[in-house]
Design a protein around this motif. Structure first.
Motif, PDB file in Angstrom:
ATOM      1  N   ASP B 214      46.309   0.764  55.544  1.00 54.94           N
ATOM      2  CA  ASP B 214      45.387  -0.649  55.680  1.00 54.94           C
ATOM      3  C   ASP B 214      44.938  -1.102  54.775  1.00 54.94           C
ATOM      4  O   ASP B 214      44.793  -2.116  54.955  1.00 54.94           O
ATOM      5  CB  ASP B 214      44.303  -0.457  56.782  1.00 54.94           C
ATOM      6  CG  ASP B 214      44.677   0.558  57.611  1.00 54.94           C
ATOM      7  OD1 ASP B 214      45.811   0.545  58.136  1.00 54.94           O
ATOM      8  OD2 ASP B 214      44.095   1.115  58.895  1.00 54.94           O
ATOM      9  N   SER B 246      33.843  -3.610  58.892  1.00 57.16           N
ATOM     10  CA  SER B 246      34.760  -4.517  60.054  1.00 57.16           C
ATOM     11  C   SER B 246      35.153  -3.293  61.363  1.00 57.16           C
ATOM     12  O   SER B 246      35.965  -4.214  62.273  1.00 57.16           O
ATOM     13  CB  SER B 246      35.206  -5.493  59.726  1.00 57.16           C
ATOM     14  OG  SER B 246      36.005  -5.408  58.771  1.00 57.16           O
ATOM     15  N   HIS B 247      35.574  -2.796  60.439  1.00 62.09           N
ATOM     16  CA  HIS B 247      36.156  -1.754  61.651  1.00 62.09           C
ATOM     17  C   HIS B 247      34.894  -0.893  62.576  1.00 62.09           C
ATOM     18  O   HIS B 247      34.795   0.553  61.222  1.00 62.09           O
ATOM     19  CB  HIS B 247      37.409  -0.745  61.222  1.00 62.09           C
ATOM     20  CG  HIS B 247      37.949  -2.123  60.846  1.00 62.09           C
ATOM     21  ND1 HIS B 247      38.605  -2.814  59.603  1.00 62.09           N
ATOM     22  CD2 HIS B 247      39.162  -2.384  61.163  1.00 62.09           C
ATOM     23  CE1 HIS B 247      39.354  -3.250  59.357  1.00 62.09           C
ATOM     24  NE2 HIS B 247      40.159  -3.263  60.421  1.00 62.09           N
ATOM     25  N   GLN B 249      35.787   1.625  63.536  1.00 62.80           N
ATOM     26  CA  GLN B 249      36.157   2.905  63.355  1.00 62.80           C
ATOM     27  C   GLN B 249      35.710   3.784  62.795  1.00 62.80           C
ATOM     28  O   GLN B 249      35.508   4.951  62.949  1.00 62.80           O
ATOM     29  CB  GLN B 249      37.380   2.912  64.343  1.00 62.80           C
ATOM     30  CG  GLN B 249      37.523   2.933  65.849  1.00 62.80           C
ATOM     31  CD  GLN B 249      37.428   3.879  67.030  1.00 62.80           C
ATOM     32  OE1 GLN B 249      37.370   5.716  66.438  1.00 62.80           O
ATOM     33  NE2 GLN B 249      37.497   4.000  68.038  1.00 62.80           N
ATOM     34  N   ARG B 250      36.225   3.402  61.711  1.00 63.57           N
ATOM     35  CA  ARG B 250      36.296   3.351  60.402  1.00 63.57           C
ATOM     36  C   ARG B 250      35.086   4.378  59.796  1.00 63.57           C
ATOM     37  O   ARG B 250      34.613   5.268  59.196  1.00 63.57           O
ATOM     38  CB  ARG B 250      36.590   2.824  59.392  1.00 63.57           C
ATOM     39  CG  ARG B 250      36.834   3.203  58.056  1.00 63.57           C
ATOM     40  CD  ARG B 250      38.039   3.372  57.109  1.00 63.57           C
ATOM     41  NE  ARG B 250      37.724   3.359  55.808  1.00 63.57           N
ATOM     42  CZ  ARG B 250      38.006   4.318  55.695  1.00 63.57           C
ATOM     43  NH1 ARG B 250      37.305   5.385  55.237  1.00 63.57           N
ATOM     44  NH2 ARG B 250      37.684   4.688  54.147  1.00 63.57           N
TER      45      ARG B 250
END
Lengths: 301, 301
Positions: B214, B246-247, B249-250
């Motif tokens: 990503d 902004s992610h 999950q990460r």
């Protein structure tokens, strides 16, 4: 069921050995009884072979096998390095490269999966090493790639750690190899027919000397492709091993480190990183996340 | 008692921060309540700076501080690298070298002891990072030497890992830096005024590209002594951090990894390696040693 293979294993039967390793690797029913039934044997020299990719570790192991077979020794190899040609899981072509010793009755070769992206050792490597030792091999070589965590871990699993490097510009030794520097019991400068090999080996010897304690870390020059220097390496391995087994404290320290790793594995096996991530997400969404509190709660479960 | 420092900490008071870190480092009474009372703040960018000794990590961190102070940012530094001049525990002379920023009110510098001979991170680094975050810093740089285990561990603790290297012969990148390769979110080629710097950076870019998912791992050229390239580095750090936060999950994955480390520490704190070694010795002497049985028994205590 698992114990059915035990007598075969103790007699050194290769098929029983392969079965036992698979049982342990897969945590199949009975694997724990099997492990608890193993006698403590100290006649296997467990030797870690590590170093950067391209240093010629596999070629060196091949040369070691050839030499040890001449000396009527039984040799096992566990390949943890995913790029190793011993690790025939990868490519069929690679497997063929190693076939010279593959079918020899006194040689047992097995590749093991690595753990996760950072290329750590298989979590089962300690148990599997115990299984191999019970089968009565004279030597067990564990080949790992010398990067990331595995180079440090191997020092806890092998009794003798051999670090294989190749000659390069002398002033780089100090900077790049510090991680390898600290775990080496023996250095091998492979591809010793290269320019600068002598200078490199000399520099390495000076460095190694500053680190030496009871044991003077030797620096051996080899040309693995021609089996040069391999006998000298075997002699140093034998010398180092005699040192361990004649010092009870050092021997106990090595075993205690392995026990520590096993205890850690057992105690953490109910903690799934994925479940933990889900819990973190939930708490973040609830606006109730505190890292330490989460850890304290889960540690106590 | 420990909670008395909490309000000062949350207001960013340096003395309270220093006290809180000491409490945690020494596990002084009340340190657990303190940690559990910390709010989860996400405004601190936690950046790991790692790489081989001699790559110029400390000089780069100095340059980063200078630049960030110009941008009115508050910056904390935890030095885990024992050879770092930030690690003023070592030599008084070193401390003086760093004094340019040492007394600045918006800069907090702290050195931490490493764990054991293999130079791992301080076992308290995760908790201490949480304390620093609660104090409202904009940036926290954790400087570690990129050898052994710490290079891998740092990837679990920092949100962004910057790997600092220096130009050298291009074909060495692939072999020697594999461990660092895998953890880098950003590469810095420092001492970029050296010969071959462009070629080196280009090779590194090609390699980094093969690993990019990503996030496209950038390669930034810097001359830390002249503060060149430092602004570009800060921009990349900011960009990478925006990606994490902004992610969800990460972000959760990073926190889960930290929680995992903390759980492991807690669960293992009753196991002393020394006591384990004594037990091994005893069993060896009794002729009743079995590695797996010992581990199973101690794991269950």
């Amino acid at each position: 069921m698992a114990l059915a293979y035990l007598s075969g294993l103790l007699q050194g039967d290769t098929r029983s050995l392969a079965r036992c390793i698979s049982l342990v690797e897969n945590e199949a029913p009975g694997y724990e009884q099997l492990l608890q039934a193993l006698p403590h044997r100290t006649n296997t020299r467990v030797v870690g072979i590590t170093g950067p990719p391209g240093a010629g570790k596999s070629t060196l192991v091949n040369a070691l096998i050839s030499q040890l077979l001449l000396q009527q020794q039984k040799v096992a190899i566990l390949a943890v390095d995913p790029s190793s040609p011993f690790n025939y899981g990868a490519l069929l072509g690679d497997r063929i490269r190693m076939s010279r010793h593959f079918n020899h009755p006194d040689v047992y070769i097995r590749s093991l999966a690595t753990r996760g992206a950072l290329g750590g050792l298989s979590p089962k490597i300690i148990e599997i090493s115990e299984v191999v030792k019970a089968a009565g091999f004279d030597y067990l070589f564990i080949e790992t790639v010398g990067v990331g965590q595995s180079e440090v871990e191997i020092a806890g699993i092998a009794d003798t750690t051999v670090v294989v490097v190749v000659p390069e510009a002398g002033d780089e030794i100090q900077t790049m190899k510090a991680g390898l520097m600290e775990i080496a019991d023996i250095f091998v400068v492979n591809k010793a027919d290269r320019d600068q090999a002598d200078l490199f080996a000399r520099n390495l010897r000076t460095l190694a000397h500053t680190r030496s304690g009871d044991w003077n870390i030797p620096v051996i020059k080899t040309i693995a492709t021609q089996e040069e220097g391999v006998k000298a390496l075997i002699e140093q391995i034998q010398l180092h091993q005699r040192g361990i087994y004649s010092h009870e404290q050092r021997h106990a320290l090595l075993l205690a480190e392995k026990a520590y790793q096993l205890i850690q594995q057992r105690r953490m096996r109910d903690i799934s990183r994925q479940a933990l991530q889900q819990e973190v997400l939930k708490r973040l969404q609830d606006g109730d996340f505190n890292l330490y509190r989460l850890a304290a709660e889960w540690a106590g479960r």
